[in-house]
Scaffold this active site. Structure first.
Site, PDB file in Angstrom:
ATOM      1  N   GLU A 146       0.841  -1.199   0.000  1.00  0.00           N
ATOM      2  CA  GLU A 146       0.000   0.000   0.000  1.00  0.00           C
ATOM      3  C   GLU A 146       0.876   1.249   0.000  1.00  0.00           C
ATOM      4  O   GLU A 146       2.006   1.234   0.481  1.00  0.00           O
ATOM      5  CB  GLU A 146      -0.920  -0.001   1.230  1.00  0.00           C
ATOM      6  CG  GLU A 146      -1.969  -1.102   1.146  1.00  0.00           C
ATOM      7  CD  GLU A 146      -2.928  -1.137   2.319  1.00  0.00           C
ATOM      8  OE1 GLU A 146      -4.091  -1.497   2.101  1.00  0.00           O
ATOM      9  OE2 GLU A 146      -2.535  -0.815   3.456  1.00  0.00           O
ATOM     10  N   CYS A 178       3.477   8.687   1.017  1.00  0.00           N
ATOM     11  CA  CYS A 178       4.102   7.740   1.931  1.00  0.00           C
ATOM     12  C   CYS A 178       4.358   6.461   1.134  1.00  0.00           C
ATOM     13  O   CYS A 178       3.416   5.830   0.641  1.00  0.00           O
ATOM     14  CB  CYS A 178       3.124   7.513   3.085  1.00  0.00           C
ATOM     15  SG  CYS A 178       3.720   6.442   4.351  1.00  0.00           S
ATOM     16  N   CYS A 182       6.888  -6.758   6.593  1.00  0.00           N
ATOM     17  CA  CYS A 182       8.010  -6.201   7.355  1.00  0.00           C
ATOM     18  C   CYS A 182       8.443  -7.209   8.405  1.00  0.00           C
ATOM     19  O   CYS A 182       7.612  -7.854   9.044  1.00  0.00           O
ATOM     20  CB  CYS A 182       7.610  -4.893   8.025  1.00  0.00           C
ATOM     21  SG  CYS A 182       8.985  -4.106   8.892  1.00  0.00           S
ATOM     22  N   CYS A 185       6.859  -4.633  14.950  1.00  0.00           N
ATOM     23  CA  CYS A 185       6.507  -3.680  16.011  1.00  0.00           C
ATOM     24  C   CYS A 185       5.076  -3.988  16.466  1.00  0.00           C
ATOM     25  O   CYS A 185       4.194  -4.238  15.640  1.00  0.00           O
ATOM     26  CB  CYS A 185       6.616  -2.245  15.502  1.00  0.00           C
ATOM     27  SG  CYS A 185       8.269  -1.858  14.900  1.00  0.00           S
ATOM     28  N   CYS A 224       1.793  -2.317  14.993  1.00  0.00           N
ATOM     29  CA  CYS A 224       1.752  -2.082  13.547  1.00  0.00           C
ATOM     30  C   CYS A 224       1.146  -3.256  12.783  1.00  0.00           C
ATOM     31  O   CYS A 224       1.588  -4.394  12.922  1.00  0.00           O
ATOM     32  CB  CYS A 224       3.172  -1.820  13.053  1.00  0.00           C
ATOM     33  SG  CYS A 224       3.280  -1.650  11.273  1.00  0.00           S
ATOM     34  N   GLY A 254       7.213  -1.711   5.525  1.00  0.00           N
ATOM     35  CA  GLY A 254       8.602  -2.148   5.471  1.00  0.00           C
ATOM     36  C   GLY A 254       9.557  -1.215   6.188  1.00  0.00           C
ATOM     37  O   GLY A 254       9.207  -0.105   6.585  1.00  0.00           O
ATOM     38  N   GLU A 255      10.765  -1.713   6.408  1.00  0.00           N
ATOM     39  CA  GLU A 255      11.836  -0.952   7.060  1.00  0.00           C
ATOM     40  C   GLU A 255      12.851  -0.571   5.970  1.00  0.00           C
ATOM     41  O   GLU A 255      13.607  -1.433   5.494  1.00  0.00           O
ATOM     42  CB  GLU A 255      12.471  -1.829   8.149  1.00  0.00           C
ATOM     43  CG  GLU A 255      13.798  -1.339   8.676  1.00  0.00           C
ATOM     44  CD  GLU A 255      13.837   0.126   9.086  1.00  0.00           C
ATOM     45  OE1 GLU A 255      13.073   0.524   9.971  1.00  0.00           O
ATOM     46  OE2 GLU A 255      14.644   0.877   8.503  1.00  0.00           O
ATOM     47  N   SER A 267      11.975   7.116   6.966  1.00  0.00           N
ATOM     48  CA  SER A 267      11.515   6.752   8.301  1.00  0.00           C
ATOM     49  C   SER A 267      12.044   5.367   8.659  1.00  0.00           C
ATOM     50  O   SER A 267      11.861   4.411   7.906  1.00  0.00           O
ATOM     51  CB  SER A 267       9.989   6.740   8.321  1.00  0.00           C
ATOM     52  OG  SER A 267       9.539   6.238   9.544  1.00  0.00           O
ATOM     53  N   SER A 316      11.610   6.294  14.148  1.00  0.00           N
ATOM     54  CA  SER A 316      10.466   5.750  14.890  1.00  0.00           C
ATOM     55  C   SER A 316      10.980   5.329  16.262  1.00  0.00           C
ATOM     56  O   SER A 316      11.465   4.217  16.439  1.00  0.00           O
ATOM     57  CB  SER A 316       9.895   4.526  14.161  1.00  0.00           C
ATOM     58  OG  SER A 316       9.479   4.889  12.876  1.00  0.00           O
ATOM     59  N   LEU A 317      10.892   6.237  17.212  1.00  0.00           N
ATOM     60  CA  LEU A 317      11.485   5.976  18.534  1.00  0.00           C
ATOM     61  C   LEU A 317      10.446   5.341  19.467  1.00  0.00           C
ATOM     62  O   LEU A 317      10.666   4.271  20.006  1.00  0.00           O
ATOM     63  CB  LEU A 317      12.024   7.287  19.122  1.00  0.00           C
ATOM     64  CG  LEU A 317      12.913   7.133  20.341  1.00  0.00           C
ATOM     65  CD1 LEU A 317      14.198   6.393  20.010  1.00  0.00           C
ATOM     66  CD2 LEU A 317      13.242   8.498  20.942  1.00  0.00           C
ATOM     67  N   HIS A 318       9.362   6.041  19.673  1.00  0.00           N
ATOM     68  CA  HIS A 318       8.165   5.523  20.345  1.00  0.00           C
ATOM     69  C   HIS A 318       8.348   5.137  21.812  1.00  0.00           C
ATOM     70  O   HIS A 318       7.412   4.633  22.432  1.00  0.00           O
ATOM     71  CB  HIS A 318       7.558   4.333  19.595  1.00  0.00           C
ATOM     72  CG  HIS A 318       7.305   4.596  18.142  1.00  0.00           C
ATOM     73  ND1 HIS A 318       6.858   5.802  17.672  1.00  0.00           N
ATOM     74  CD2 HIS A 318       7.467   3.809  17.040  1.00  0.00           C
ATOM     75  CE1 HIS A 318       6.751   5.754  16.345  1.00  0.00           C
ATOM     76  NE2 HIS A 318       7.118   4.566  15.937  1.00  0.00           N
ATOM     77  N   ASN A 327      -4.076   5.290  16.484  1.00  0.00           N
ATOM     78  CA  ASN A 327      -5.439   4.990  16.031  1.00  0.00           C
ATOM     79  C   ASN A 327      -5.778   3.562  16.423  1.00  0.00           C
ATOM     80  O   ASN A 327      -5.133   2.636  15.924  1.00  0.00           O
ATOM     81  CB  ASN A 327      -5.519   5.057  14.507  1.00  0.00           C
ATOM     82  CG  ASN A 327      -5.601   6.476  14.035  1.00  0.00           C
ATOM     83  OD1 ASN A 327      -6.619   7.132  14.205  1.00  0.00           O
ATOM     84  ND2 ASN A 327      -4.510   6.955  13.480  1.00  0.00           N
ATOM     85  N   CYS A 342      -0.662   5.980  10.304  1.00  0.00           N
ATOM     86  CA  CYS A 342       0.555   5.277  10.715  1.00  0.00           C
ATOM     87  C   CYS A 342       0.221   3.945  11.386  1.00  0.00           C
ATOM     88  O   CYS A 342      -0.602   3.900  12.288  1.00  0.00           O
ATOM     89  CB  CYS A 342       1.331   6.120  11.719  1.00  0.00           C
ATOM     90  SG  CYS A 342       2.128   7.511  10.970  1.00  0.00           S
TER      91      CYS A 342
HETATM   92  S1  SF4 Z   1       6.332   0.242  12.280  1.00  0.00           S
HETATM   93 FE1  SF4 Z   1       7.606   0.139  10.425  1.00  0.00          FE
HETATM   94  S2  SF4 Z   1       9.359  -1.130  11.075  1.00  0.00           S
HETATM   95 FE2  SF4 Z   1       7.740  -1.490  12.602  1.00  0.00          FE
HETATM   96  S3  SF4 Z   1       6.639  -3.329  11.855  1.00  0.00           S
HETATM   97 FE3  SF4 Z   1       5.577  -1.493  11.056  1.00  0.00          FE
HETATM   98  S4  SF4 Z   1       6.445  -1.186   9.010  1.00  0.00           S
HETATM   99 FE4  SF4 Z   1       7.848  -2.518  10.134  1.00  0.00          FE
END
Ligand code: SF4
Length: 344
Positions: free
Chosen positions: A91, A104, A111, A115, A118, A162-163, A194, A216-218, A292, A335
């Site tokens: 997507e 984006c 991925c 996380c 996600c 993805g990363e 990102s 992406s620290l979080h 969300n 996100c």
């Molecule tokens: S936040 Fe980014 S790195 Fe983490 S699982 Fe989702 S897509 Fe992958």
């Protein structure tokens, strides 16, 4: 059959001169048709003679990812579901920003990072996307905007599925293609990568001087990051912040820190104070994003009061912090919501 979108400009020149025995200017003509004019059909490339067009058709193609579904949010955010040639789906989202759009982009199908907030992470890793599959998302979005008389695409964020730093070689080739004035002509200053942040790969990206990272620290400490992002946290948060402090930046540039506020998990005042201490002295801005709530996820959104209190603590500590509105939540385009259901 080779997809010419998978080649950088230098690779296209080599392919044209060495594989096809063509003069170098033919590569430039092809490049302009593909990337500047968005043409995929060799027969529409009118300054290329018919016999040569026929020869090209035998050896290569210009294949865009196929748009399988388009969803438009109440706020104008638009999500595309793309199908790759091998059936993999990804997507991409375009977001209206006054007189322009930002896109984006996805860099992988699925991925590996998993996380815990996600949806893409739930899919697991499928494969890396190619140069043409990543930038094909841009070609398709640009055409959609032109066809619908909408403002132009100006900004790119590598923040979709993805990363990006786990597809680093391709990412660097993609970044190299962006600013070509005979191609897409998108400035590096308008592109952001990102990442969860791998210190070694961040150094390589910094050395390339082609993009600034959004991290992406979080979480404000190692223990909480291990809980929220267990795989990303294999690299200690202190090593990550050290790599950010060493990241090469021009005078007015700053690193973006993305912090997803998860209600009751990482949105307490003590977390804000800890984050300010962790990032003290780093040239950065913090984007606070309210989570969300989605199905199958163990988290809930923070209250507006808690988000504002978090922001105020960062500001009192002298930091630049914004609360970002999540766009496209009603079409699951915000996100962490991208998942490209294979059953769709
Ligand atoms: S936040 Fe980014 S790195 Fe983490 S699982 Fe989702 S897509 Fe992958």
């Amino acid at each position: 059959m080779i997809n010419l979108l998978d080649l950088t400009r230098t690779e296209l020149e080599t392919f044209c001169t060495q594989e096809l025995g063509l003069p170098r200017f033919r590569a430039e003509q092809l490049w302009q048709w593909m990337w500047q004019k968005g043409v995929a059909d060799f027969d529409a490339m009118t300054n290329i003679a018919k016999p040569l067009r026929e020869a090209l058709k035998e050896k290569c193609e210009v294949r865009w990812p196929e748009i399988e579904k388009t969803q438009v949010s109440e706020d104008g955010t638009t999500k595309f579901l793309f199908r790759m040639q091998d059936g993999k789906r990804i997507e991409s989202v375009i977001i209206p920003m006054h007189d322009r759009y930002s896109q984006c982009l996805s860099t992988q199908a699925g991925c590996a990072m998993g996380c815990t907030f996600c949806n893409t992470g739930l899919m697991g890793f499928e494969r890396n996307l190619t140069h043409g599959e990543i930038l094909g998302q841009v070609l398709a979005a640009r055409k959609h905007l032109e066809d619908n008389d909408l403002p132009p695409l100006k900004n790119l964020v590598f923040m979709g599925m993805g990363e990006p730093l786990l597809n680093l070689d391709t990412l660097l080739r993609v970044l190299g293609t962006l600013p070509d004035t005979k191609g897409l002509n998108i400035s590096w200053r308008r592109s952001m990568v990102s990442t969860v942040g791998f210190p070694d790969q961040l150094r390589t990206l910094g050395d390339s001087e082609m993009a600034l990272p959004a991290i992406s620290l979080h979480a404000p400490n190692q223990a909480l990051r291990e809980q929220i992002m267990p795989k990303a946290a294999r690299f200690h948060i202190d090593d990550l912040v050290a790599a950010l402090r060493a990241y090469p930046m021009r005078p007015r540039e700053r690193i973006t820190i993305e912090y997803l506020l998860l209600g009751g998990v990482n949105d307490r005042p003590e977390h804000a104070r800890e984050l300010a201490t962790l990032l003290s002295g780093l040239r950065c801005k913090v984007n606070l994003i309210s989570y969300n709530a989605t199905e199958d996820m163990p988290y809930h959104a923070p209250s507006r009061e808690d988000a504002e209190a978090f922001q105020n603590i960062l500001k009192q500590k002298g930091m630049t912090a914004f609360i970002r509105r999540s766009m496209g939540a009603d079409i699951a385009a915000a996100c962490g919501q991208l998942k490209a259901d294979q059953a769709k």
